[in-house]
Structure formats: structure tokens, C-alpha cells
Design a protein around this motif. Structure first.
Motif, short mmCIF file in Angstrom:
data_model
loop_
_atom_site.label_atom_id
_atom_site.label_comp_id
_atom_site.label_asym_id
_atom_site.label_seq_id
_atom_site.Cartn_x
_atom_site.Cartn_y
_atom_site.Cartn_z
N UNK A 40 0.90 -1.21 0.02
CA UNK A 40 0.03 0.12 0.02
C UNK A 40 0.77 1.38 -0.16
N UNK A 41 1.94 1.42 0.85
CA UNK A 41 2.77 2.72 0.83
C UNK A 41 3.45 2.68 -0.44
N UNK A 42 4.24 1.59 -1.06
CA UNK A 42 4.72 1.60 -2.34
C UNK A 42 3.59 2.15 -3.24
N UNK A 43 2.54 1.52 -3.26
CA UNK A 43 1.65 2.21 -4.35
C UNK A 43 1.43 3.52 -4.01
N UNK A 44 1.31 4.08 -2.76
CA UNK A 44 0.98 5.44 -2.70
C UNK A 44 2.25 6.25 -3.23
N UNK A 45 3.21 5.98 -2.90
CA UNK A 45 4.63 6.65 -3.47
C UNK A 45 4.73 6.80 -4.80
N UNK A 46 4.51 5.57 -5.55
CA UNK A 46 4.35 5.57 -7.07
C UNK A 46 3.25 6.28 -7.59
N UNK A 70 0.27 14.23 -1.29
CA UNK A 70 -0.36 13.76 -0.16
C UNK A 70 -1.10 12.44 -0.60
N UNK A 71 -1.39 11.60 0.50
CA UNK A 71 -2.02 10.22 0.12
C UNK A 71 -2.53 9.73 1.53
N UNK A 72 -3.76 8.98 1.29
CA UNK A 72 -4.36 8.33 2.34
C UNK A 72 -5.20 7.22 1.75
N UNK A 73 -4.93 5.98 2.18
CA UNK A 73 -5.55 4.67 2.11
C UNK A 73 -5.60 4.79 0.47
N UNK A 74 -6.53 4.64 -0.49
CA UNK A 74 -6.45 4.13 -1.71
C UNK A 74 -6.38 5.66 -2.63
N UNK A 75 -6.16 6.59 -2.11
CA UNK A 75 -6.07 7.88 -2.87
C UNK A 75 -4.70 8.49 -2.69
N UNK A 76 -4.37 9.13 -3.75
CA UNK A 76 -3.03 10.19 -3.84
C UNK A 76 -3.85 11.35 -4.19
#
Length: 208
Positions: A40-46, A70-76
Motif C-alpha cells: 500500500x505504501x509503495x503504491x501511494x509513493x509511486x 499527499x496520500x491516504x488509503x487508496x487515494x493520492x
């Protein structure tokens, strides 16, 4: 003008989709993502960086154009200002339970009272996360993040319930403006803070 985009990135939790986007980000962003433990964290970063790149292409933004992620959950989330000298910070937080212990530690008494005035349950949680993104977006706009004392500035609301900085540290004499966004189907609070007072409507993307 400040442009803000939001993207849904749940598809990036799948390895094949993640790799497709991962190969398109610069090396330093790859290294940052590689250091993260959870998918999840890698998906948010990329995902956040790819959203920035899409916005740069859309608005013809230069590499040094001011932006914030910014990011939270399934959203960036990404905000870009077309005003070169502007400061901008954005924050998104998915709404969970009210965290009054956190509020009393990091918010001023007037801000905590604002939460406590709300009916318990959903309205109270909404108020907590509303204040949280308003506070954090200012801290990110001045490039201090959590290095800035959260009690060194105060959020107020005018007669139309529009947020503003009731007080702020003397170190930041500029006028700061807020824009909040509510997105259909997204259970999150979103705020953008900037010295550029012109804000566009939020634009939604989906990464697949």
C-alpha cells in the motif's frame, strides 16, 4: 492558480500494474518506494509521483514549479501552483474514528472545542479530520511539516464556515488561503493551503 488532482490507486497494489508505473518514475523515487515495507505504501509513493507527472504534462509545469503531494488509503493527491513564487500544501485524510486524545495534544483549545460542539459519531469525526487536513496543509505549505508546532497557529471559520488562519507564526507574514474539496464517493477530508489565492476545481483520475 492552484490546480489539484486526486487519483484512485488501488490497482497499484497488484504487482503487474505497480511495475508498469514503477518503471516510469525517476530513480530517486524508485529508491524511496523500495524502502517501503508494505505494498500500500509503495503504491501511494509511486502513484503520487505519477499523478504529479500527469499534471506537469497537462499544465506545462517546469521541474521547479511548486507542488505538494499527499496520500491516504487508496487515494493520492497533488496540488500545483502556476504562480512561481507561491507556497502550496495539500493534505488528504480518509475519515476514521474521532481521536480526541490526539486532538487535545496537537490542537488548540478552541479547535478542540469546535470538535466537541459537533454531535458525536460521524459529525465529530468529520470535524476532527477537517481540522487535521487544514492544519497539515499549512505546515506543508511552509515546508515544515510536523517540524512546526501544531499549536503555533490557529484555524478559524468565518460566518460562511470558510476556514482561515486566525493566527500564525510571525515567521510567515504572507497571506495564506484555503480551499476544501469534497469528492463524491471519497470518504475523506481534503484541504489545500497556498499563498496563491486562486484555486481550480478538483480533477479526478484513476490509475489502472
Amino acid at each position: 492558480m492552484v490546480h489539484t488532482w486526486i487519483a484512485e490507486i488501488s490497482a497499484l497494489r497488484e504487482e503487474e500494474t505497480y511495475r508498469k508505473y514503477y518503471e516510469r518514475v525517476p530513480d530517486f523515487r524508485k529508491q524511496k518506494a523500495d524502502q517501503l515495507r508494505f505494498p500500500q505504501d509503495r503504491a501511494q509513493s509511486v502513484g503520487a509521483w505519477m499523478l504529479l507527472e500527469k499534471m506537469r504534462e497537462q499544465y506545462g509545469a517546469e521541474p521547479d514549479q511548486v507542488f505538494n503531494l499527499s496520500h491516504s488509503g487508496s487515494y493520492v493527491l497533488c496540488s500545483i501552483s502556476t504562480e512561481k513564487e507561491a507556497k502550496v500544501g495539500c493534505d488528504i485524510e480518509t475519515i476514521k474514528e474521532t481521536r480526541m486524545r490526539v486532538a487535545r495534544r496537537f490542537f488548540l483549545p478552541s479547535e478542540t472545542a469546535y470538535i466537541e460542539r459537533q454531535p458525536s459519531g460521524g459529525a465529530e469525526a468529520e470535524a476532527f479530520y477537517r481540522l487535521w487536513v487544514l492544519k497539515e496543509s499549512f505546515m506543508k505549505a511552509v515546508r515544515k511539516g510536523m517540524g512546526l508546532d501544531t499549536r503555533s497557529f490557529e484555524i478559524g471559520f468565518d460566518e460562511k464556515d470558510v476556514p482561515f488562519l486566525l493566527k500564525k507564526p510571525d515567521l510567515y507574514p504572507e497571506e495564506f488561503y484555503y480551499r476544501e474539496y469534497l469528492v463524491a464517493g471519497v470518504d475523506a477530508r481534503i484541504a489545500v493551503c497556498s499563498t496563491d489565492g486562486a484555486f481550480g476545481e478538483i480533477h479526478g483520475e484513476r490509475m489502472e
